[in-house]
Design a protein around this motif. Sequence first.
Motif, PDB file in Angstrom:
ATOM      1  N   GLU A 129       0.847  -1.204   0.000  1.00  0.00           N
ATOM      2  CA  GLU A 129       0.000   0.000   0.000  1.00  0.00           C
ATOM      3  C   GLU A 129       0.880   1.250   0.000  1.00  0.00           C
ATOM      4  OE1 GLU A 129      -0.327   2.508   2.278  1.00  0.00           O
ATOM      5  OE2 GLU A 129      -2.013   3.483   1.293  1.00  0.00           O
ATOM      6  N   GLU A 130       2.020   1.193   0.671  1.00  0.00           N
ATOM      7  CA  GLU A 130       2.783   2.427   0.888  1.00  0.00           C
ATOM      8  C   GLU A 130       3.487   2.948  -0.364  1.00  0.00           C
ATOM      9  OE1 GLU A 130       2.564   4.340   3.244  1.00  0.00           O
ATOM     10  OE2 GLU A 130       1.881   3.203   4.968  1.00  0.00           O
ATOM     11  N   GLY A 131       3.956   2.059  -1.222  1.00  0.00           N
ATOM     12  CA  GLY A 131       4.636   2.540  -2.419  1.00  0.00           C
ATOM     13  C   GLY A 131       5.993   3.167  -2.128  1.00  0.00           C
ATOM     14  N   ALA A 132       6.485   3.002  -0.900  1.00  0.00           N
ATOM     15  CA  ALA A 132       7.762   3.636  -0.530  1.00  0.00           C
ATOM     16  C   ALA A 132       8.943   2.930  -1.191  1.00  0.00           C
ATOM     17  CB  ALA A 132       7.928   3.615   0.985  1.00  0.00           C
ATOM     18  N   ARG A 133       8.852   1.591  -1.265  1.00  0.00           N
ATOM     19  CA  ARG A 133       9.970   0.812  -1.843  1.00  0.00           C
ATOM     20  C   ARG A 133       9.745   0.561  -3.339  1.00  0.00           C
ATOM     21  NH1 ARG A 133      11.660  -5.511  -0.497  1.00  0.00           N
ATOM     22  NH2 ARG A 133      13.508  -5.509  -1.868  1.00  0.00           N
ATOM     23  N   PHE A 134       8.499   0.249  -3.684  1.00  0.00           N
ATOM     24  CA  PHE A 134       8.101  -0.007  -5.077  1.00  0.00           C
ATOM     25  C   PHE A 134       6.920   0.907  -5.407  1.00  0.00           C
ATOM     26  CE2 PHE A 134      10.678  -3.746  -5.747  1.00  0.00           C
ATOM     27  CZ  PHE A 134      10.688  -4.455  -4.544  1.00  0.00           C
ATOM     28  N   ALA A 135       7.119   1.810  -6.355  1.00  0.00           N
ATOM     29  CA  ALA A 135       6.042   2.756  -6.728  1.00  0.00           C
ATOM     30  C   ALA A 135       5.103   2.083  -7.724  1.00  0.00           C
ATOM     31  CB  ALA A 135       6.657   4.014  -7.344  1.00  0.00           C
ATOM     32  N   PRO A 136       3.803   2.477  -7.752  1.00  0.00           N
ATOM     33  CA  PRO A 136       3.191   3.510  -6.927  1.00  0.00           C
ATOM     34  C   PRO A 136       2.617   2.944  -5.639  1.00  0.00           C
ATOM     35  CG  PRO A 136       1.596   2.793  -8.527  1.00  0.00           C
ATOM     36  CD  PRO A 136       2.846   1.986  -8.778  1.00  0.00           C
ATOM     37  N   ALA A 137       2.039   3.808  -4.846  1.00  0.00           N
ATOM     38  CA  ALA A 137       1.332   3.383  -3.630  1.00  0.00           C
ATOM     39  C   ALA A 137       0.052   2.659  -4.030  1.00  0.00           C
ATOM     40  CB  ALA A 137       1.003   4.607  -2.771  1.00  0.00           C
ATOM     41  N   MET A 138      -0.507   1.903  -3.082  1.00  0.00           N
ATOM     42  CA  MET A 138      -1.738   1.139  -3.309  1.00  0.00           C
ATOM     43  C   MET A 138      -1.609   0.269  -4.560  1.00  0.00           C
ATOM     44  SD  MET A 138      -2.693   4.548  -2.316  1.00  0.00           S
ATOM     45  CE  MET A 138      -4.100   5.214  -3.167  1.00  0.00           C
ATOM     46  N   MET A 139      -0.412  -0.176  -4.846  1.00  0.00           N
ATOM     47  CA  MET A 139      -0.119  -0.869  -6.108  1.00  0.00           C
ATOM     48  C   MET A 139      -0.999  -2.100  -6.317  1.00  0.00           C
ATOM     49  SD  MET A 139       3.264  -2.975  -7.130  1.00  0.00           S
ATOM     50  CE  MET A 139       4.441  -1.722  -7.665  1.00  0.00           C
TER      51      MET A 139
END
Length: 415
Positions: A129-139
């Motif tokens: 959900e965060e998308g901090a490591r792998f974009a985007p968030a809520m992926m």
Amino acid sequence: MATNLQIDKERLWSSLMETAKIGGTAKGGIRRLTLSDEDKEVRDWFKAACEAEGLTVAIDALGNMFATRPGTDPDAAPIAFGSHLDTQPAGGKFDGILGVLAGLEAIRTMNAAGYQTRAPITLINWTNEEGARFAPAMMCSGVFSGEIPMEQALATKDNDGRVFGEELERIGYRGPETVGARSFAAFVELHIEQGPILEAEEKTIGIVTDGQGILWFDGTIVGQDCHAGTTPMPMRRDALVALAEMILAIEAIALDHAPSGHATVGEVFALPGSRNTIPGTTHFKADFRHPDRDALTHMEEDLHARVAAIAQKRNVTIDIRRVWRKDPIAFDPMVVEAVAASAQKNGFSARRIISGAGHDAFFMASTCPTGMIFVPCAGGISHNEEESATEDDCGAGAQVLLDTILRLDEALSGA
Ligand code: HGY
Ligand code: MN
Ligand code: MN
């Protein structure tokens, strides 16, 4: 609604504090980046806790976890609820996991009372959900809803070049189920507000009506590496000074769209990374938010205009790539009113509110009737190791979640 099931807020709090040890940091926060070893550990904990309650846990090809409790009508579309277990790099104890553990608490309460819903109910942990490591968030709720391509998600790389699909395999959560194969009668997500409004107005429950839009960009600025001591100032093509101007320009875009516009540059990189070499290359990641879709579009147009001006002034090239756009969403009135009625039934103070933060519910809103419940967090602080909420507020949120599920179960019985 006949039932008067009451959640056990101490049991919920105990689970929150127990799981906070998984990826716990010295400052009392949590670092549980998606698909990390810590994410695996909390997923294993969650799966075991669900199975201990008699739930059937299914995992799809992106690691989304679906824990289902049967209802009296096996043919009814399940009522779903949940959130996410991953966190920001320096996250808090409540962002995401409160919605998952409150759902588990609702199920524990039903089990203890021997209460069975009509429709099956499904508790969900959404991957990344965060998308901090792998974009985007809520992926992965984005792939589930059909808005983000599966191949894009699997091929996404983190800053170290690790590939999403391989990391998912490594932690053993690349499940057999096709992503999006399931459908639900409704989806409800409990989350801390992550903003200051509920606390400032002394409201216990946020009845979330809408979610604001999100725009993400990756940027690269190229000038010229050069000697810090010998290169005359007028001759420099300094990519880091250009980035400094870029960051102030991005802030100005938000201020030009006040009071609802937001803009952040949360990640920057300067190369080659030596005090006495002028940085010839910089990379940055930008995040824009606005509740109005036309304003979001205008912010993007403004960005491109400012990029061109800075590139010319600083004699650098600036490449801006839109990574993600999620338009503003409105939640389903039926679910919004079920949340409002549940808050009222329990005598909790409440107010309607737009979500400033993104949530998996934003994508679920296009797949089934969806809504959200907020509870306050101290000072509105989140995405911070000091994020905190009270046992009473978490309990109130879980109670409203339980009652909303039961209310939807009744309302949808004719569906
Ligand atoms: O970015 C967001 O709004 C969410 O916290 N992932
Ligand atoms: Mn969250
Ligand atoms: Mn978050």
